[in-house]
Motif scaffolding. Structure first.
Motif, short mmCIF file in Angstrom:
data_model
loop_
_atom_site.label_atom_id
_atom_site.label_comp_id
_atom_site.label_asym_id
_atom_site.label_seq_id
_atom_site.Cartn_x
_atom_site.Cartn_y
_atom_site.Cartn_z
N UNK A 64 0.82 -1.22 0.00
CA UNK A 64 0.00 0.00 0.00
C UNK A 64 0.85 1.27 0.00
N UNK A 65 2.18 1.08 0.02
CA UNK A 65 3.14 2.18 -0.12
C UNK A 65 2.92 3.29 0.90
N UNK A 66 2.64 2.89 2.12
CA UNK A 66 2.46 3.89 3.18
C UNK A 66 3.70 4.03 4.07
N UNK A 67 4.75 3.29 3.74
CA UNK A 67 5.99 3.37 4.50
C UNK A 67 6.09 2.38 5.64
N UNK A 68 5.05 1.53 5.80
CA UNK A 68 5.04 0.56 6.90
C UNK A 68 4.88 -0.83 6.30
N UNK A 69 5.99 -1.53 6.16
CA UNK A 69 6.04 -2.81 5.47
C UNK A 69 5.28 -3.91 6.19
N UNK A 70 4.34 -4.53 5.47
CA UNK A 70 3.54 -5.65 6.01
C UNK A 70 2.75 -5.26 7.26
#
Length: 461
Positions: A64-70
């Motif tokens: 979702x490319x929000x900077x918080x992986x998984x």
């Protein structure tokens, strides 16, 4: 014909999927649990777990490319990963701790025996027990809080946000080797304290943006730094640096300044998530927050609520912070049965338990009428309380939250103005029944220190 890169196509599809998810879940209020970790596999929480449908679990990518992986269930801001609970602490709970929680409630209800009281007073002096209890308290805390909110709101989705490390080092453990370092001395200067408060603000604002971006309509914060904790931090640093006993008046001055700086700088988190109602625990120090501030619960705004704890609906809990100016409402916070990690259940007392009760009520209100704004939900909760004489001068409303009356107001608000809905709800729903105290019961007994302070995110490095 214009050509698009694969990255642009994926971004476009992500936006479409996100919009679809928001639309499909519009009737379910998302409640963010900002705490020490949440067991999202617990039987009570799992069916109501918020799940990021845009993320593919375990592939170490950020779809979702929000900077918080998984970030499937939420995010761990304490350790900067997606592990919202650390299961290695599952074996921490023992029989003595279970007994302690049980007697904690019995003492405040006046049903504890002299033998049980002696046992409590003895074990609370055991440093190993208190250390183990503190670790388990942090491990269990977020799950217990989440369970309370989940059961108060039928359709709510629980979003896990870990802010508090499970094991927090006590102030002084890391500064002893720094000796006369000027950076530590400067800590005592107001400019340095301001800088420390601003550093915390960065984390709070990041969390606020995170819960807002994920559509959390309610965020529960059963954490904080109170005056006694601030005083301990300031005093410990002064002792370590100066090698002498600090002046009590100076310590108190810096402690108040420190907490007020935290509150002032944390105010911006309300603006970072304007569509989220923040519900904060008032604190477990038994102090007046008007005089001895606690952060972040002393933040003031249209989208925040501060909650004190009561013994059912009959008295203010002896450990509960209060404040006619700084604390809004009260809610039950003694002997609250809720979820604990590993599919366990335990009774715990604290304003930490009162706050999620109110957060759950807020979620239920929004389940009924999703169009209400945070200020509207706050208005409903505050204006539908049961007014209690024992809360006069203790909280703004002078009352305990009435869940049924608040829900009735939410239902009526679908067809009439909010003010009329609240007025009608007051007429329609009676005050909650107060338990008649048995004559055989003793007066409530509170053993100082038997209810731990709110877990704090402040760690001296």
């Amino acid at each position: 014909m214009q050509k698009y890169s694969m990255e642009e196509i994926l971004k476009y599809l992500s936006k479409i999927m996100a919009a679809a998810i928001v639309t499909s879940q519009i009737s379910a209020a998302t409640i963010a649990i900002i705490d020490s970790g949440t067991d999202m596999q617990h039987d009570v929480i799992a069916p109501k777990a918020w799940i990021n449908q845009l993320e593919i679990p375990g592939n170490q990518r950020d779809e979702d490319r929000n900077g918080y992986q998984d970030d499937v269930y939420g995010w761990n801001f304490a350790e900067s990963n997606n592990q919202v609970i650390d299961y290695k602490y599952l074996g921490t709970l023992n029989d003595d701790m279970v007994k302690f929680f049980e007697l904690q409630e019995k003492s405040m209800r006046g049903t504890i025996t002299p033998e049980e009281l002696d046992w409590m007073r003895s074990i609370i002096k055991n440093e190993d027990f208190i250390k183990r209890m503190t670790v388990y308290g942090n491990f269990m805390h977020g799950t217990h809080v989440a369970g309370i909110s989940a059961t108060k709101s039928d359709d709510a989705k629980i979003l896990a946000v870990k802010l508090i490390p499970t094991e927090v080092k006590l102030p002084g453990q890391e500064i002893a080797s720094l000796n006369q370092d000027k950076g530590i001395i400067d800590f005592l200067v107001k400019r340095a304290i301001d800088a420390l408060a601003k550093a915390q603000t960065g984390t709070f604002n990041e969390i606020a943006y995170y819960v807002s971006d994920h559509g959390a309509k309610v965020a529960n914060g059963s954490f904080g730094t109170g005056f006694p904790q601030a005083k301990m931090i300031v005093e410990t640093v002064m002792k370590t640096v100066s090698k002498k006993e600090p002046n009590p008046e100076t310590v108190e001055h810096y402690a108040k300044y420190f907490v007020n700086a935290l509150v002032d700088n944390s105010q911006s988190m309300l603006k970072a998530a304007p569509n989220t109602l923040f519900v904060f625990a008032a604190g477990n120090d038994g102090l007046n927050n008007d005089e001895y501030p606690t952060s972040p619960t002393n933040i003031q705004g249209d989208n925040e609520l501060s909650v004190a704890a009561t013994i059912d609906y009959s008295s203010l809990a002896p450990f509960s912070n209060y404040g006619e100016k700084m604390v809004d409402v009260a809610a039950p916070g003694v002997g609250i049965l809720s979820s604990a990690p590993g599919n366990k259940y335990i009774k715990v007392s604290g304003t930490s338990q009162a706050a999620p009760y109110v957060a759950g009520v807020a979620g239920k209100i929004l389940d009924i009428n999703p169009s209400l704004k945070p200020v509207d939900v706050k208005k409903i909760i505050m204006e539908t309380v049961d007014t209690k004489s024992f809360l006069a001068g203790k909280v703004k409303t002078g009352g305990v939250v009435n869940s049924e009356r608040a829900q009735r107001a939410a239902i009526l608000s679908l067809d009439i103005s909010l003010s009329k809905a609240i007025a009608s709800a007051k007429e329609d729903v009676a005050d909650m029944e107060v338990e008649v105290r048995e004559k055989s019961r003793r007066a409530p007994i509170y053993i100082k220190g038997s209810v731990l302070p709110l877990p704090s995110n402040f760690v001296l490095k």
